[in-house]
Motif scaffolding. Structure first.
Motif, PDB file in Angstrom:
ATOM      1  N   GLY A 490      65.025 -53.828  55.639  1.00  0.00           N
ATOM      2  CA  GLY A 490      63.695 -53.281  55.404  1.00  0.00           C
ATOM      3  C   GLY A 490      63.224 -53.553  53.986  1.00  0.00           C
ATOM      4  O   GLY A 490      63.987 -53.388  53.028  1.00  0.00           O
ATOM      5  N   GLU A 491      61.979 -53.993  53.855  1.00  0.00           N
ATOM      6  CA  GLU A 491      61.386 -54.236  52.546  1.00  0.00           C
ATOM      7  C   GLU A 491      59.971 -53.679  52.544  1.00  0.00           C
ATOM      8  O   GLU A 491      59.140 -54.084  53.363  1.00  0.00           O
ATOM      9  CB  GLU A 491      61.369 -55.731  52.215  1.00  0.00           C
ATOM     10  CG  GLU A 491      62.746 -56.361  52.122  1.00  0.00           C
ATOM     11  CD  GLU A 491      62.689 -57.867  51.953  1.00  0.00           C
ATOM     12  OE1 GLU A 491      61.593 -58.369  51.586  1.00  0.00           O
ATOM     13  OE2 GLU A 491      63.704 -58.536  52.200  1.00  0.00           O
ATOM     14  N   GLN A 492      59.717 -52.774  51.631  1.00  0.00           N
ATOM     15  CA  GLN A 492      58.397 -52.172  51.523  1.00  0.00           C
ATOM     16  C   GLN A 492      57.359 -53.242  51.193  1.00  0.00           C
ATOM     17  O   GLN A 492      57.670 -54.253  50.552  1.00  0.00           O
ATOM     18  CB  GLN A 492      58.411 -51.104  50.439  1.00  0.00           C
ATOM     19  CG  GLN A 492      57.347 -50.040  50.569  1.00  0.00           C
ATOM     20  CD  GLN A 492      57.413 -49.295  51.886  1.00  0.00           C
ATOM     21  OE1 GLN A 492      56.511 -49.453  52.700  1.00  0.00           O
ATOM     22  NE2 GLN A 492      58.460 -48.530  52.100  1.00  0.00           N
ATOM     23  N   SER A 493      56.140 -53.060  51.662  1.00  0.00           N
ATOM     24  CA  SER A 493      55.076 -53.995  51.299  1.00  0.00           C
ATOM     25  C   SER A 493      54.947 -54.014  49.775  1.00  0.00           C
ATOM     26  O   SER A 493      54.978 -52.982  49.123  1.00  0.00           O
ATOM     27  CB  SER A 493      53.747 -53.577  51.943  1.00  0.00           C
ATOM     28  OG  SER A 493      53.387 -52.276  51.530  1.00  0.00           O
ATOM     29  N   GLY A 494      54.819 -55.184  49.219  1.00  0.00           N
ATOM     30  CA  GLY A 494      54.773 -55.319  47.771  1.00  0.00           C
ATOM     31  C   GLY A 494      56.099 -55.713  47.155  1.00  0.00           C
ATOM     32  O   GLY A 494      56.135 -56.108  45.991  1.00  0.00           O
TER      33      GLY A 494
END
Length: 516
Positions: A490-494
């Motif tokens: 998982g990678e947060q937007s930004g």
């Protein structure tokens, strides 16, 4: 997670979070406050932003580099090794700038100038050799050195590594995070303390037991200052809590989102990384029905791996074309040769199971395996076998599996071990003297192919030998590879620049940033 003295104070990076999401995070008690914001300098410079990382497993050995905790040190870019591996598994410079093989058992590594440990101590060949010597003398030895006799000394600006036997993988071995080079002050008796003693772009400044860790940008890093100001790590064993943190914006980078939770998360926040892990049906070739090559072939023909990928893994896996999957980019290309195809042409034709009774074992520790076993049971029964399942916790079934008490065994198996090379796995699982030979398998043809792979020079020669050994194993149907697993990151937007590493050695790098 173990209980904490007090719940952390949460300061959401993004406004407008639902009360339910914030409440869930308070209950899980896992995420550190984020105090930084991105500077106006843009990409290419440093920022004030910090990266919040949710890790799946807490440390088991207080982050000792001699244990599996070492992979956390490398994933946080705080511990570094003499060499690193590229995508193909070939050794590349890191703390050593070059190396040469002096004779069959001796290697020389030139130490990089201008490197300092996080406590300010200069990296020298002597303290690098001392660090490696500590690993060699450790009890138990780091897994990468299991069965390897090694001596390490300093010679001027070089580290000299000698092995008791010929070992073409010495540079690859030295890439293992378990051989991270730490400052002399890190070692006191049998205790190793990585806090403040690495060489990477981030300095580990504190470890909060099994709850979390804090890292700060090391301004004097030899490769240039990291973009992010630091990393705030939380250990979150519960997969539901990790997925919830990603949904709520309370973690920037999340390890291993469970397949069952992926549908609850915005698909744009998920990245599927192929893993060097194969879900395989091992067939007992020494005792029982599968001593007959025709029945092994019947089992192979009966299986429908795509249905397992679609039904159990919700499409988040890859059907297996061989033992080695897409995490090793050279594997697929290596199978598209006349030599590989010819090796498989002599496989036995499928026979008639005619109601043969077989027992298949597997374990509950990996959540998907019992469901895989049920589907495999149904597929084999449709082909004419009579199948009984034996499913237990791994600790209660491993000994029976190794003794050959099952006709078949379903295992999720790592195919690339610490050196980044699959030969050790192949020898262990399919060599006549293999220590993890669930198939009770022995073939002179396969042993010859494995010996050739062991002795091959790393690079293209070794890759060709590895694929030749794979073809020899598959030609005997001792094991049926079904699917290759993926990990969902998982990678947060930004977030930019997070590593997507099949070997799980890298995650947060000097280039990783998290924006508002």
């Amino acid at each position: 997670m173990p209980p904490r003295p007090a719940a952390p104070r949460l300061t959401p990076r993004r406004t407008g979070l639902g009360l339910a999401a914030v409440s869930l995070l308070l209950l899980t008690g896992c995420f550190a406050e984020s105090s930084g914001t991105a500077s106006a300098e843009g990409t290419g410079g440093t920022t004030d932003a910090r990266i919040r990382a949710a890790m799946m497993q807490p440390p088991r050995s207080a982050l000792s580099p001699f244990s599996d905790d070492a992979f956390k040190l490398s994933r946080w870019s705080t511990g570094e090794t003499l060499v690193r591996l590229d995508e193909a598994g070939d050794a590349q410079p890191m703390l050593a700038t070059e190396w040469e093989q002096l004779d069959e058992t001796t290697w020389s590594f030139t130490i990089r100038d201008g490197v300092t440990f996080h406590d300010g101590t200069e990296l020298t060949a002597q303290n690098a050799a001392d660090s490696l010597a500590r690993a060699v003398a450790a009890e138990p030895a780091p897994r990468i050195l299991d069965g390897v006799e090694m001596e390490v000394t300093a010679e001027g600006d070089t580290v000299r590594v000698s092995t008791a036997e010929v070992d073409p993988l010495v540079p690859q071995r030295l890439s293992s995070p378990q051989l991270s080079i730490l400052a002399p002050a890190a070692y006191e008796g049998t205790t190793v303390t990585p806090v403040g003693h690495g060489t990477g772009p981030f300095e580990l400044t504190s470890l909060d037991g099994t709850s979390g860790a804090t890292l700060e940008r090391y301004e004097d890093y030899w490769g240039g200052a990291a973009a992010a100001a630091g990393i705030d790590v939380s250990f979150v064993p519960d997969g539901t809590a990790r997925a919830a943190a990603l949904r709520a914006g309370e973690a920037d980078v999340v390890e291993s989102v469970p397949v069952g939770q992926a549908a609850q998360v915005d698909e744009d926040l998920l990245t599927e990384v192929p893993m060097p892990r194969t879900n395989t049906l091992y067939l007992n070739t020494e005792d029982g029905p599968f001593t007959d090559p025709a029945l092994r072939a019947a089992a192979r023909e009966a299986l429908d791996p795509q249905s397992l990928v679609d039904g159990v893994y919700e499409g988040r896996a890859d059907t297996a074309a061989g033992l080695l999957g897409p995490a090793l980019p050279y594997a697929a290309a290596g199978r598209d040769t006349d030599e590989y195809r010819q090796a498989l042409e002599g496989r036995a034709a499928a026979g008639d199971p005619a109601g043969q009774k077989i027992t298949i074992g597997t374990f509950t520790d990996r959540a998907e395996l019992p469901e895989v076993a049920v589907q495999v049971q149904q597929q084999l029964e449709s082909a004419g076998f009579e199948v009984e399942l034996d499913v237990r916790e791994y600790q209660y079934i491993e000994a029976d599996a190794l003794e050959g008490d099952f006709d078949a065994f379903i295992l999720s198996r790592a195919t690339v071990l610490d050196s980044g090379d699959p030969v050790a796995y192949m020898v262990s699982d399919f060599g006549c003297d293999g220590s993890f030979n669930l198939s009770q398998f022995c073939s002179e043809t396969v042993d010859d192919a494995l010996t050739a792979a062991e002795q091959a020079t790393p690079g293209e020669e070794r890759r060709q030998a590895i694929l030749a050994a794979e073809a020899a194993i598959l030609a005997e149907d001792a094991a049926i590879p079904m699917l290759h697993e993926r990990v969902i990151q998982g990678e947060q937007s930004g977030v930019e620049g997070a590593a997507r590493d099949p070997r799980e050695r890298e995650l947060i790098t000097a280039e990783t940033t998290a924006a508002e």
